[in-house]
Design a protein around this motif. Structure first.
Motif, PDB file in Angstrom:
ATOM      1  N   GLY A  46     -29.698 -45.700 -80.880  1.00 25.39           N
ATOM      2  CA  GLY A  46     -29.433 -44.324 -81.252  1.00 25.39           C
ATOM      3  C   GLY A  46     -28.249 -44.243 -82.185  1.00 25.39           C
ATOM      4  N   MET A  80     -25.272 -41.235 -84.147  1.00 28.82           N
ATOM      5  CA  MET A  80     -24.695 -39.897 -84.258  1.00 28.82           C
ATOM      6  C   MET A  80     -24.144 -39.723 -85.664  1.00 28.82           C
ATOM      7  SD  MET A  80     -21.592 -38.183 -82.065  1.00 28.82           S
ATOM      8  CE  MET A  80     -22.636 -37.564 -80.744  1.00 28.82           C
ATOM      9  N   SER A  81     -24.349 -38.556 -86.224  1.00 33.84           N
ATOM     10  CA  SER A  81     -23.875 -38.269 -87.577  1.00 33.84           C
ATOM     11  C   SER A  81     -22.358 -38.150 -87.623  1.00 33.84           C
ATOM     12  CB  SER A  81     -24.495 -36.962 -88.074  1.00 33.84           C
ATOM     13  OG  SER A  81     -24.094 -35.883 -87.228  1.00 33.84           O
ATOM     14  N   THR A 100     -25.629 -34.218 -85.251  1.00 35.36           N
ATOM     15  CA  THR A 100     -27.004 -34.743 -85.266  1.00 35.36           C
ATOM     16  C   THR A 100     -27.048 -36.094 -84.580  1.00 35.36           C
ATOM     17  OG1 THR A 100     -27.439 -33.649 -87.384  1.00 35.36           O
ATOM     18  CG2 THR A 100     -28.932 -35.423 -86.732  1.00 35.36           C
ATOM     19  N   THR A 101     -28.049 -36.266 -83.747  1.00 33.70           N
ATOM     20  CA  THR A 101     -28.278 -37.557 -83.115  1.00 33.70           C
ATOM     21  C   THR A 101     -29.730 -37.976 -83.322  1.00 33.70           C
ATOM     22  OG1 THR A 101     -28.702 -36.447 -81.006  1.00 33.70           O
ATOM     23  CG2 THR A 101     -26.484 -37.360 -81.341  1.00 33.70           C
ATOM     24  N   SER A 102     -29.935 -39.249 -83.229  1.00 32.54           N
ATOM     25  CA  SER A 102     -31.271 -39.818 -83.358  1.00 32.54           C
ATOM     26  C   SER A 102     -31.398 -40.934 -82.344  1.00 32.54           C
ATOM     27  CB  SER A 102     -31.468 -40.360 -84.778  1.00 32.54           C
ATOM     28  OG  SER A 102     -32.715 -41.016 -84.912  1.00 32.54           O
ATOM     29  N   TYR A 103     -32.560 -41.044 -81.716  1.00 27.71           N
ATOM     30  CA  TYR A 103     -32.763 -42.044 -80.679  1.00 27.71           C
ATOM     31  C   TYR A 103     -34.080 -42.774 -80.886  1.00 27.71           C
ATOM     32  CZ  TYR A 103     -29.095 -39.448 -78.285  1.00 27.71           C
ATOM     33  OH  TYR A 103     -27.918 -38.825 -77.969  1.00 27.71           O
ATOM     34  N   THR A 147     -27.927 -40.825 -74.037  1.00 27.91           N
ATOM     35  CA  THR A 147     -27.254 -39.767 -74.789  1.00 27.91           C
ATOM     36  C   THR A 147     -25.988 -40.315 -75.431  1.00 27.91           C
ATOM     37  OG1 THR A 147     -28.061 -38.098 -73.227  1.00 27.91           O
ATOM     38  CG2 THR A 147     -26.267 -37.457 -74.692  1.00 27.91           C
ATOM     39  N   ILE A 148     -25.820 -40.021 -76.706  1.00 27.19           N
ATOM     40  CA  ILE A 148     -24.600 -40.401 -77.419  1.00 27.19           C
ATOM     41  C   ILE A 148     -23.684 -39.182 -77.500  1.00 27.19           C
ATOM     42  CG2 ILE A 148     -23.639 -41.171 -79.615  1.00 27.19           C
ATOM     43  CD1 ILE A 148     -26.274 -42.631 -80.121  1.00 27.19           C
ATOM     44  N   SER A 149     -22.412 -39.416 -77.210  1.00 26.70           N
ATOM     45  CA  SER A 149     -21.426 -38.348 -77.325  1.00 26.70           C
ATOM     46  C   SER A 149     -20.153 -38.932 -77.914  1.00 26.70           C
ATOM     47  CB  SER A 149     -21.149 -37.710 -75.967  1.00 26.70           C
ATOM     48  OG  SER A 149     -20.636 -38.662 -75.057  1.00 26.70           O
ATOM     49  N   ARG A 150     -19.232 -38.036 -78.255  1.00 21.48           N
ATOM     50  CA  ARG A 150     -18.019 -38.493 -78.917  1.00 21.48           C
ATOM     51  C   ARG A 150     -16.821 -37.697 -78.417  1.00 21.48           C
ATOM     52  NH1 ARG A 150     -18.221 -38.068 -85.262  1.00 21.48           N
ATOM     53  NH2 ARG A 150     -17.545 -35.916 -84.900  1.00 21.48           N
ATOM     54  N   TYR A 204     -30.996 -44.317 -90.254  1.00 21.18           N
ATOM     55  CA  TYR A 204     -30.083 -44.579 -89.136  1.00 21.18           C
ATOM     56  C   TYR A 204     -30.445 -45.855 -88.383  1.00 21.18           C
ATOM     57  CZ  TYR A 204     -27.473 -40.131 -89.096  1.00 21.18           C
ATOM     58  OH  TYR A 204     -26.643 -39.075 -89.394  1.00 21.18           O
TER      59      TYR A 204
END
Length: 124
Positions: free
Chosen positions: A48, A50-51, A56-59, A68-71, A105
């Motif tokens: 995955g 993250m922009s 925006t995320t892509s998996y 899930t990607i988070s920051r 990505y």
């Protein structure tokens, strides 16, 4: 830029883990941040991404709905939350940064800084 990935370990199928990727030297806001994984005997595969603005995320289809990607910009750290883990998720997980366009990505060759990898083992 240096990336450090950590948080891997041994977990039973159905369990959860959270991986972290900490950056030093530059802010994640300047880059697309991606997670890839490499299982034994297999090629590195996209998990995955993250922009730069985090909007925006892509998996990969194999993890969609489970990962899930988070920051956390204050900590300059990106996370990969992995739920409902399966034995086939066993791999070394890598974080990477680059500036690919959204449609690319999943292209590992477009990322130019990589963390050292952290091993995730899911037992059945």
């Amino acid at each position: 830029v240096q990336l450090q990935a950590f948080g891997g370990g041994l977990v039973q199928a159905g369990g959860s883990l959270r991986l972290s990727c900490a950056a030093s030297g530059r802010s994640f806001r300047e880059y697309v941040v991606a997670w890839f994984r490499q299982a034994p005997g297999k090629e590195r595969a996209f998990v995955g991404a993250m922009s730069r603005n985090g909007g925006t995320t892509s998996y990969a289809d194999s993890v969609k709905g489970r990962f899930t990607i988070s920051r956390d910009s204050a900590k300059n750290t990106v996370y990969l939350r992995m739920n409902s883990l399966k034995p086939e998720d066993t791999a070394v997980y890598y974080c990477a940064i680059g500036r690919p366009v959204y449609s690319a990505y999943d292209q590992a060759g477009l990322y130019y800084h990589w963390g050292q990898g952290t091993l995730v083992t899911v037992s059945s």
